[in-house]
Design a protein around this motif. Structure first.
Motif, PDB file in Angstrom:
ATOM      1  N   GLY A  58       0.796  -1.225   0.000  1.00  0.00           N
ATOM      2  CA  GLY A  58       0.000   0.000   0.000  1.00  0.00           C
ATOM      3  C   GLY A  58       0.827   1.272   0.000  1.00  0.00           C
ATOM      4  N   TYR A  59       2.095   1.184  -0.368  1.00  0.00           N
ATOM      5  CA  TYR A  59       2.956   2.378  -0.314  1.00  0.00           C
ATOM      6  C   TYR A  59       2.601   3.436  -1.350  1.00  0.00           C
ATOM      7  CZ  TYR A  59       6.010  -0.714   2.385  1.00  0.00           C
ATOM      8  OH  TYR A  59       6.525  -1.579   3.298  1.00  0.00           O
ATOM      9  N   PHE A  60       1.879   3.011  -2.384  1.00  0.00           N
ATOM     10  CA  PHE A  60       1.567   3.982  -3.436  1.00  0.00           C
ATOM     11  C   PHE A  60       0.412   4.886  -3.048  1.00  0.00           C
ATOM     12  CE2 PHE A  60       3.212   0.536  -6.402  1.00  0.00           C
ATOM     13  CZ  PHE A  60       4.465   1.110  -6.460  1.00  0.00           C
ATOM     14  N   GLU A  61      -0.385   4.396  -2.115  1.00  0.00           N
ATOM     15  CA  GLU A  61      -1.539   5.192  -1.725  1.00  0.00           C
ATOM     16  C   GLU A  61      -1.078   6.414  -0.948  1.00  0.00           C
ATOM     17  OE1 GLU A  61      -4.094   2.343   0.216  1.00  0.00           O
ATOM     18  OE2 GLU A  61      -3.548   0.940  -1.374  1.00  0.00           O
ATOM     19  N   ARG A  62      -1.947   7.363  -0.877  1.00  0.00           N
ATOM     20  CA  ARG A  62      -1.561   8.596  -0.183  1.00  0.00           C
ATOM     21  C   ARG A  62      -1.047   8.265   1.206  1.00  0.00           C
ATOM     22  NH1 ARG A  62      -7.326  11.084  -0.865  1.00  0.00           N
ATOM     23  NH2 ARG A  62      -7.348   9.522  -2.479  1.00  0.00           N
ATOM     24  N   TRP A 112       0.655  11.305  -5.165  1.00  0.00           N
ATOM     25  CA  TRP A 112       0.837  11.581  -6.589  1.00  0.00           C
ATOM     26  C   TRP A 112      -0.438  11.133  -7.286  1.00  0.00           C
ATOM     27  CZ3 TRP A 112       5.286   9.182 -10.042  1.00  0.00           C
ATOM     28  CH2 TRP A 112       5.222   9.755 -11.319  1.00  0.00           C
ATOM     29  N   ILE A 113      -1.234  12.100  -7.687  1.00  0.00           N
ATOM     30  CA  ILE A 113      -2.528  11.795  -8.286  1.00  0.00           C
ATOM     31  C   ILE A 113      -2.347  11.397  -9.742  1.00  0.00           C
ATOM     32  CG2 ILE A 113      -4.744  12.780  -8.957  1.00  0.00           C
ATOM     33  CD1 ILE A 113      -4.505  14.573  -6.434  1.00  0.00           C
ATOM     34  N   GLY A 159      -6.311   1.195 -19.689  1.00  0.00           N
ATOM     35  CA  GLY A 159      -5.354   0.842 -18.646  1.00  0.00           C
ATOM     36  C   GLY A 159      -3.934   0.688 -19.150  1.00  0.00           C
ATOM     37  N   THR A 160      -3.782   0.676 -20.455  1.00  0.00           N
ATOM     38  CA  THR A 160      -2.470   0.401 -21.038  1.00  0.00           C
ATOM     39  C   THR A 160      -1.396   1.341 -20.519  1.00  0.00           C
ATOM     40  OG1 THR A 160      -3.555  -0.350 -23.048  1.00  0.00           O
ATOM     41  CG2 THR A 160      -1.206   0.149 -23.186  1.00  0.00           C
ATOM     42  N   ILE A 161      -1.660   2.616 -20.674  1.00  0.00           N
ATOM     43  CA  ILE A 161      -0.594   3.574 -20.340  1.00  0.00           C
ATOM     44  C   ILE A 161      -0.346   3.620 -18.841  1.00  0.00           C
ATOM     45  CG2 ILE A 161      -2.041   5.645 -20.215  1.00  0.00           C
ATOM     46  CD1 ILE A 161       0.404   6.967 -21.812  1.00  0.00           C
ATOM     47  N   ILE A 162      -1.387   3.386 -18.064  1.00  0.00           N
ATOM     48  CA  ILE A 162      -1.194   3.369 -16.612  1.00  0.00           C
ATOM     49  C   ILE A 162      -0.268   2.214 -16.217  1.00  0.00           C
ATOM     50  CG2 ILE A 162      -2.367   3.097 -14.392  1.00  0.00           C
ATOM     51  CD1 ILE A 162      -2.928   5.777 -15.705  1.00  0.00           C
ATOM     52  N   ASN A 163      -0.488   1.071 -16.854  1.00  0.00           N
ATOM     53  CA  ASN A 163       0.390  -0.069 -16.566  1.00  0.00           C
ATOM     54  C   ASN A 163       1.825   0.207 -16.990  1.00  0.00           C
ATOM     55  OD1 ASN A 163      -1.486  -1.767 -15.367  1.00  0.00           O
ATOM     56  ND2 ASN A 163      -2.284  -2.393 -17.367  1.00  0.00           N
ATOM     57  N   GLN A 164       1.968   0.995 -18.020  1.00  0.00           N
ATOM     58  CA  GLN A 164       3.314   1.317 -18.469  1.00  0.00           C
ATOM     59  C   GLN A 164       4.016   2.255 -17.481  1.00  0.00           C
ATOM     60  OE1 GLN A 164       2.098   2.548 -22.388  1.00  0.00           O
ATOM     61  NE2 GLN A 164       2.726   0.600 -23.283  1.00  0.00           N
ATOM     62  N   PHE A 165       3.237   3.115 -16.854  1.00  0.00           N
ATOM     63  CA  PHE A 165       3.829   3.952 -15.804  1.00  0.00           C
ATOM     64  C   PHE A 165       4.275   3.082 -14.631  1.00  0.00           C
ATOM     65  CE2 PHE A 165       2.029   7.717 -17.879  1.00  0.00           C
ATOM     66  CZ  PHE A 165       3.045   8.633 -17.651  1.00  0.00           C
ATOM     67  N   SER A 171       5.548   5.872  -8.538  1.00  0.00           N
ATOM     68  CA  SER A 171       4.828   5.595  -7.303  1.00  0.00           C
ATOM     69  C   SER A 171       3.574   6.457  -7.191  1.00  0.00           C
ATOM     70  CB  SER A 171       5.743   5.805  -6.101  1.00  0.00           C
ATOM     71  OG  SER A 171       6.231   7.132  -6.056  1.00  0.00           O
ATOM     72  N   CYS A 172       2.715   6.321  -8.181  1.00  0.00           N
ATOM     73  CA  CYS A 172       1.458   7.060  -8.173  1.00  0.00           C
ATOM     74  C   CYS A 172       0.446   6.380  -7.258  1.00  0.00           C
ATOM     75  CB  CYS A 172       0.858   7.094  -9.580  1.00  0.00           C
ATOM     76  SG  CYS A 172       1.982   7.566 -10.887  1.00  0.00           S
ATOM     77  N   ASP A 173      -0.587   7.124  -6.930  1.00  0.00           N
ATOM     78  CA  ASP A 173      -1.672   6.558  -6.121  1.00  0.00           C
ATOM     79  C   ASP A 173      -2.645   5.824  -7.049  1.00  0.00           C
ATOM     80  OD1 ASP A 173      -3.622   5.944  -4.354  1.00  0.00           O
ATOM     81  OD2 ASP A 173      -4.093   7.998  -3.772  1.00  0.00           O
ATOM     82  N   TYR A 174      -2.232   4.630  -7.468  1.00  0.00           N
ATOM     83  CA  TYR A 174      -3.017   3.885  -8.452  1.00  0.00           C
ATOM     84  C   TYR A 174      -4.377   3.445  -7.912  1.00  0.00           C
ATOM     85  CZ  TYR A 174       1.447   3.611 -10.904  1.00  0.00           C
ATOM     86  OH  TYR A 174       2.625   3.917 -11.518  1.00  0.00           O
ATOM     87  N   ALA A 175      -4.460   3.369  -6.596  1.00  0.00           N
ATOM     88  CA  ALA A 175      -5.710   2.885  -6.008  1.00  0.00           C
ATOM     89  C   ALA A 175      -6.835   3.893  -6.200  1.00  0.00           C
ATOM     90  CB  ALA A 175      -5.503   2.607  -4.523  1.00  0.00           C
TER      91      ALA A 175
END
Length: 922
Positions: A58-62, A112-113, A159-165, A171-175
Motif C-alpha cells: 500500500g505504499y503507493f496510496e496517499r 501523486w494523483i 489501462g495500457t498507459i497506466i500499466n506502463q507507468f 509511485s502514483c496513487d493507483y488505487a
RNA sequence: GGGCGAUUAGCUCAGGGGGAGAGCGCUUCCUUCACACGGAAGAGGUCACUGGUUCGAAACCAGUAUCGCCCACCA
C-alpha cells in the motif's frame, strides 16, 4: 493502514549515537540472515516482484506522513486514454517519481494523483476508425451508441498507459485513479461552465474559427499547429474587372494564396493612403465567374507594399477579412461545407473539394484571360494538431471564454513569484501568450466529451446553462433541448488539479483541498504551456479562492533521437521506452533520463549510451556484494567515526547529503545524478572500499567491526539517496543488507538527515586522506612509468613540507603502505631523497620512490623538463598578473591573495623540480 | 516578422568573472579473492566568430554565423 506504516518509517533513527547498538535487525519479511547476492543484477527478474511488493504493502496510496511536515502533492499530466507510453512520458514520469519518492522518504504526507484524460478528438478518431473497419460511421450508429463505444474503448485500452507507468516504477496513487469523464469530474466541469456562463465569461459568438474539415470540428487557436518548414505554395495574381473603366484602368489585380475563396468575395480593399488606387475607391468590380458586383473599399488593414496593394475581402473565410467586413458592413458569404467541399454558394463549383475547386478556378481565370501571373510563394498554413489536416478559417457559431479578465490575475501570480517556473526563462513565453491571447473557442462538434450544459427552449426562446439536466423550460415550461456540442478537452483539463481532489464547487472548502491544495510541483513538457499550464492557472485562481494550482512548474527538455531529430511517427525514429527497459532495465533508463534534466531545451537520446548507467548499477551491485561478503562477525549499530578514513567518508557523506538536498530543492536533477555517481564510484568504491580491505582481512576484530559498520552505514545512506532515481536496484540491495531502522522497505525508509549528519563534517580527516591518496597516486604513477608490478613492494619516503601535513599523513601510513604495496613509508617535513630514487611531486607533497638501478635518468630528465616548462608558463602568467598594478589595486583582495599564494606555490614547485633535475644530472 | 535556446575534448554533454570537467571512445599496463559492465596510469580542447565591459572573459553585454524551438492574420 498507511499511517502506521509511514509513521514507522518516520520514527526510524538515522542519528549517530542513538541507534540499536548490538542488535541485528530482525525482519521476518526479509530474513535475519542475508542471502548471498548473485554476481550481477538482473532487472527483469527483480523489478516485477519488487513493484508488486510495494503495491501490496500500500505504499503507493496517499501517505499521512509525519505530524507537522508539509504535504507534498503532485498531479500527473493525465495521459490520453488512447496513449501509449512514449519517451516524453518516461522522462516526465521519472522526474515526478524522483520528487515524490524523495518527499515520501522525508516523511511528508505524499500523494501523486494519477489518471487519464478522455482526449476528445483523439479517442473519437480511434473509435471512428474502429467503426470504419466494420464499414460504419458514427452517424450510422448514432450519438448514444457511439459514446457507448467510446466507453467500451476506454475499458479495453484505457489501462495500457497506466500499466506502463507502473513498469517505469512510478509511485502514483493507483488505487485512486482519476478520469476526466468520471461522474464526479463531469459535475466539476459543469460547475465551472455554469459559473463562468452566469458570470458572463462564457458567451456565444459568430466569428471565424479554426475548422478541421477532417475531424469536423472547431479548434482553439492553441490547437492549430504550423508546419516546421514553410510549405511551397503559390501566389496567384488575378484580374478583377471593373464594371466601368476608371480612366484607362479596366481591372484591378489582386494576389491570393487561396483562389477558391474568391467565391466568397464581397469587396476589394486598398489602403486609404495608397495614391495608386485613390481614384478607384468606390468603384465597382464585377467578380469573374459569378458576376457578383462588389465594391472597392479603403481600409487601413491593407499593406501597400505587399502583393499588388489590393486585397480581395472574404469575410466568411479569413479572420482579417471578417474584421474588415464588420467595419464596412459587408455580407458574409460562406462557401464551404463542413468537409471543406464547396457549398451551394459556389455555383458551378459546388460539391468540389476545396483543392479541386482551387485548380478549377485558376483554370477558369486562365481561360478568361484573367490570370495575370503566378508566383512561387512559401506559406505556413495551420494544421489540426490531432490529424494534421490543413485548417480552414470558417465562420460559425461557437462558444467562447472571455480571456481578458482571466489572463490578468494569471499573469500576476507568475510575475510576483507565487508560481515559479523552472527554468525561469519560460516566464517570458507565458507572459507573451497571456498578454496577447484571444478569446478561447471551447465548443467542439464532437460526440465524445463533456456535452455543453446549455439548454434552449424553442417555444419561448429561453437559453441558459444548468448544472442539472433540464427537462422543461424554467421560463415557460416548454420542452428544452441541450446544445449538441461538447467542450474542448482542455476545458476539462484545466481543472485537473482541483477536480481530482474532490472539489464540489465551494472553493477550497473540502477536507482534501484544505490540506493538499495547492499542489507543490507540476512537471511537464513546454509544448502544453498554453494548452494546459496557463489555463490551470487562471481557472484555479477563479475557482479556488485565488489559490494557485501549483507552486512550481518544471519544464523538462524534449527528447530527440541520437541524430538530434525530433521523434515522430512519420520519421519512424521513435524510441520506445519499453524497449529500453527490456534492454537495460528500468533503473538504468531512469538514471540516464534524469542525468539530462538540465534546463536545456532538448537532449539527444542514444540507447547505446545507456550502457554507462547499466555499468553504474553493476558497480553499485558489486560494491554491495563486497560489503555483504565481508559481514562475518558483524554486529549492527551506529557508524564509528574512528580512524581518519572513517571520518573522511562520513564527512564526505554529510556534505553529499547537504548538496543533494539543495539540488533537489532547486530541481537540479542532473546535478544530483552527477553528485551521487561521483560519490559512489570515485569516493566510496575507489577509495573507502579499498581502504577497508586490509581492515576486513586483517586480524584486528575492532578494525574489522569499524569498517563493517561504516561500510554498512554509508552504503545504506547511499542507497537511500539513490532510491528516488533508481528505485528497484536500491530496494533489492537494501533488503539483502543490514541497515539502521525498522522500515519494512527502502521506499518508506527515512531520507538521510543533513542536519544530523553535519556533525560528521571533518576537514582534518578529509585533508589527511587527501594526503594518503596523493601518496598512493604518486607511487602508482611511478610504477606505471617504470612498468613495476603492483606486487613488487617498494620503499618510499615522503616529504610533507606544509606545516601539519606530515603529522596528518603519519596517521595514514599503514593504509597508504598497504594500498601502494610499500615495504616502508617514511614521512617527515624535510625528507631527503634517498639514493636511487625517483622524486614525484603530488599535490603539496614530494614522494620519493626507491627504484635502485631501474631509474632511467634520461627519461626522468625529459619528464621534468616538460613539467618545468608547464610550471614556468603558469608562473609567467601569474607574475604578469601580480606585476599588473591595476590587478593588485582593483581586484578583490582575496583574489590577489590567492594569486600570491599560487605564485609562491608555483615557485616552490619549480624549485623542487629544479632540485630533482639537478639530482639527476650525473 | 518577433521571442527564446544551443555552439566547450573524436562523440554525447555538464560547468560557469580569477588555475579547462564527466561519460563514452583512444593509448599503455593489469584477468590480484566486489565488479573486465572492472582496476591503474596516460594522451587529447584558441570553450563558434567579431567587437565591447572589466585589473581579468570560455563565462557578462552587443553583433555575426550555423543549428534548433516557440509565437505571428502580411493577402
Amino acid at each position: 493502514m498507511s499511517e502506521t506504516r509511514q509513521g514507522t518509517a518516520s520514527r526510524e533513527g538515522m542519528r549517530p549515537g542513538e541507534g540499536q547498538e548490538g542488535v541485528v535487525p530482525d525482519d521476518p519479511e526479509i530474513g535475519s540472515t542475508w542471502a548471498p547476492m548473485p554476481k550481477s543484477y538482473d532487472p527483469k527478474a527483480i523489478e516485477g516482484p519488487i513493484f508488486s511488493s510495494w503495491q501490496e504493502a500500500g505504499y503507493f496510496e496517499r501517505s499521512m506522513g509525519i505530524e507537522g511536515k508539509d504535504p507534498f502533492t503532485i498531479v500527473i499530466p493525465p495521459p490520453n486514454v488512447t496513449g501509449v507510453l512514449h519517451i516524453g512520458h518516461a522522462l516526465n514520469g521519472t522526474i515526478q517519481d524522483i520528487l515524490v519518492r524523495h518527499a515520501r522518504m522525508q516523511g511528508r504526507p505524499t500523494r501523486w494523483i494519477v489518471g487519464t484524460d478522455h482526449a476528445g478528438i483523439a479517442t473519437q478518431n480511434r473509435v471512428e476508425k474502429r467503426l470504419a473497419s466494420r464499414g460504419l460511421t458514427r452517424f450510422d450508429v448514432g450519438r448514444e451508441k457511439f459514446v457507448d463505444e467510446c466507453w467500451k474503448w476506454r475499458e479495453e485500452y484505457g489501462g495500457t498507459i497506466i500499466n506502463q507507468f507502473k513498469a517505469l516504477g512510478c509511485s502514483c496513487d493507483y488505487a485512486d485513479e482519476k478520469f476526466t469523464m468520471s461522474p464526479e469530474y463531469q459535475r466539476a466541469v459543469r460547475k465551472v461552465f455554469v459559473t463562468w456562463y452566469d458570470d458572463g465569461l462564457i458567451y456565444r459568438g459568430h466569428r471565424i474559427i479554426n475548422w478541421c474539415p477532417r475531424c469536423g470540428t472547431a479548434l482553439s487557436d492553441a490547437e492549430v499547429e504550423h508546419a516546421e518548414q514553410p510549405e511551397a505554395g503559390h501566389l496567384w495574381y488575378l484580374r478583377y474587372p471593373l464594371k466601368d473603366p476608371v480612366g484607362e484602368v479596366t481591372y484591378v489585380v489582386i494576389a491570393t494564396t487561396r483562389p477558391e475563396t474568391m467565391l466568397g468575395d464581397v469587396a476589394v480593399a486598398v489602403s486609404p493612403t495608397d495614391e495608386r488606387f485613390r481614384k478607384l475607391v468606390g468603384a465597382t468590380i464585377v467578380l469573374p465567374v459569378l458576376g457578383r458586383e462588389i465594391p472597392i473599399i479603403a481600409d487601413g488593414y491593407v499593406d501597400e507594399s505587399f502583393g499588388t496593394g489590393a486585397v480581395k475581402i472574404t469575410p466568411a473565410h479569413d479572420p482579417n477579412d471578417f474584421e474588415v467586413g464588420l467595419r464596412h458592413d459587408l455580407e458574409q458569404i460562406n462557401i464551404l461545407n463542413k468537409d471543406a467541399t464547396i457549398n451551394a454558394n459556389g455555383g458551378e463549383f459546388a460539391g468540389m473539394d476545396r483543392y479541386a475547386a482551387r485548380d478549377a478556378i485558376v483554370a477558369r481565370f486562365d481561360d478568361l484571360g484573367l490570370l495575370d501571373h503566378v508566383e512561387e510563394h512559401d506559406h505556413q498554413p495551420g494544421h489540426c494538431y490531432r490529424c494534421g489536416t490543413v485548417i480552414e478559417p470558417w465562420l460559425s457559431d461557437q462558444w467562447f471564454v472571455k480571456m481578458g479578465p482571466l489572463a490578468e490575475p494569471a499573469l500576476d501570480v507568475v510575475r510576483d513569484g507565487r508560481i515559479k517556473f523552472y527554468p525561469q526563462r519560460w516566464d517570458a513565453t507565458y507572459y507573451a501568450w497571456l498578454e496577447n491571447v484571444r478569446d478561447w473557442c471551447i465548443s467542439r462538434q464532437l460526440w465524445w466529451g463533456h456535452r455543453i450544459p446549455v439548454f434552449y427552449c424553442d417555444e419561448c426562446g429561453w437559453r441558459g446553462a444548468s448544472e442539472e439536466d433540464l427537462t422543461a423550460c424554467p421560463a415557460c415550461g416548454g420542452t428544452v433541448r441541450q446544445d449538441e456540442d461538447v467542450l474542448d478537452t482542455w476545458f476539462s483539463s484545466q481543472m485537473w488539479p482541483f477536480a481530482t481532489m474532490g472539489w464540489s464547487g465551494e472553493g477550497r472548502a473540502h477536507e482534501e483541498l484544505e490540506r493538499y491544495y495547492p499542489t507543490q510541483v507540476l512537471s511537464t513538457a513546454p509544448d502544453i504551456l498554453f494548452l494546459w499550464v496557463a489555463r490551470m492557472v487562471f481557472s484555479s485562481l477563479y475557482f479556488m479562492d485565488g489559490q494557485v494550482p501549483f507552486e512550481s512548474v518544471i519544464y523538462h527538455p524534449t527528447v530527440l533521437d541520437k541524430n538530434g531529430d525530433r521523434m515522430s511517427k512519420s520519421r519512424g525514429n521513435g524510441i520506445d521506452p519499453l524497449d529500453l527497459i527490456e534492454r537495460w532495465g528500468t533503473d538504468a533508463i531512469r538514471f540516464h533520463l534524469a542525468k539530462h534534466v538540465t534546463g536545456a531545451q532538448s537532449f539527444r537520446l542514444d540507447p547505446d549510451r545507456i550502457v554507462t548507467e547499466r555499468n553504474f548499477i553493476t558497480k553499485i551491485w558489486n560494491a554491495a556484494r563486497f560489503v555483504q561478503m565481508n559481514l562475518d562477525g558483524y554486529v549492527a549499530g551506529e557508524p564509528l567515526a574512528v580512524e581518519p578514513v572513517d571520518r573522511w567518508i562520513l564527512s564526505r557523506l554529510a556534505s553529499l547529503v547537504a548538496q543533494v538536498d539543495a539540488q533537489l530543492e532547486g530541481f537540479e536533477i542532473a546535478d544530483v545524478t552527477t553528485e551521487l555517481y561521483n560519490f559512489f564510484w570515485n569516493e566510496f568504491c575507489d577509495w573507502y572500499l579499498e581502504f577497508s580491505k586490509p581492515r576486513l582481512y586483517g586480524d584486528d576484530p575492532r578494525q574489522r567491526l569499524i569498517a563493517q559498520r561504516n561500510l554498512v552505514f554509508v552504503l545504506d545512506n547511499a542507497l537511500r539517496l539513490l532510491h528516488p532515481i533508481m528505485p528497484f536496484v536500491t530496494e533489492e540491495i537494501w533488503r539483502s543488507m543490514p541497515h539502521l531502522g525498522d522500515a519494512p522497505s527502502l521506499m518508506v525508509a527515512a531520507w538521510p538527515a543533513a542536519d544530523t549528519l553535519a556533525s560528521f563534517a571533518d576537514a582534518d580527516a578529509e585533508h589527511a586522506v587527501d594526503l594518503a591518496i596523493a601518496t598512493i597516486a604518486a607511487v602508482r604513477s611511478v610504477r606505471a612509468r617504470y612498468g613495476i608490478s603492483s606486487r613488487e613492494p617498494l620503499a618510499v619516503a615522503v616529504k610533507a613540507a606544509v606545516p601539519g601535513d606530515a603529522a596528518l599523513l603519519l596517521t595514514q601510513t599503514d593504509l597508504a603502505a598497504q594500498l601502494a604495496n610499500l615495504v616502508s613509508l617514511e614521512v617527515t617535513a624535510d625528507a631527503e631523497k634517498p639514493a636511487h630514487a625517483i622524486a614525484q611531486l603530488s599535490g603539496d607533497i614530494e614522494v620519493f620512490v626507491v627504484l635502485g638501478d631501474l631509474v632511467d635518468f634520461a627519461a626522468e630528465r625529459g619528464r621534468l623538463d616538460k613539467e618545468m616548462g608547464r610550471v614556468r608558463a603558469d608562473l609567467a602568467k601569474s607574475e604578469g598578473k601580480l606585476g599588473n598594478e591595476s590587478f593588485v589595486a582593483k581586484a578583490a583582495p582575496a583574489a590577489v591573495d590567492k594569486e600570491r599564494a599560487k605564485h609562491d606555490e608555483l615557485l616552490g614547485v619549480l624549485e623542487t623540480l629544479g632540485d630533482q633535475l639537478a639530482d639527476l644530472a650525473e
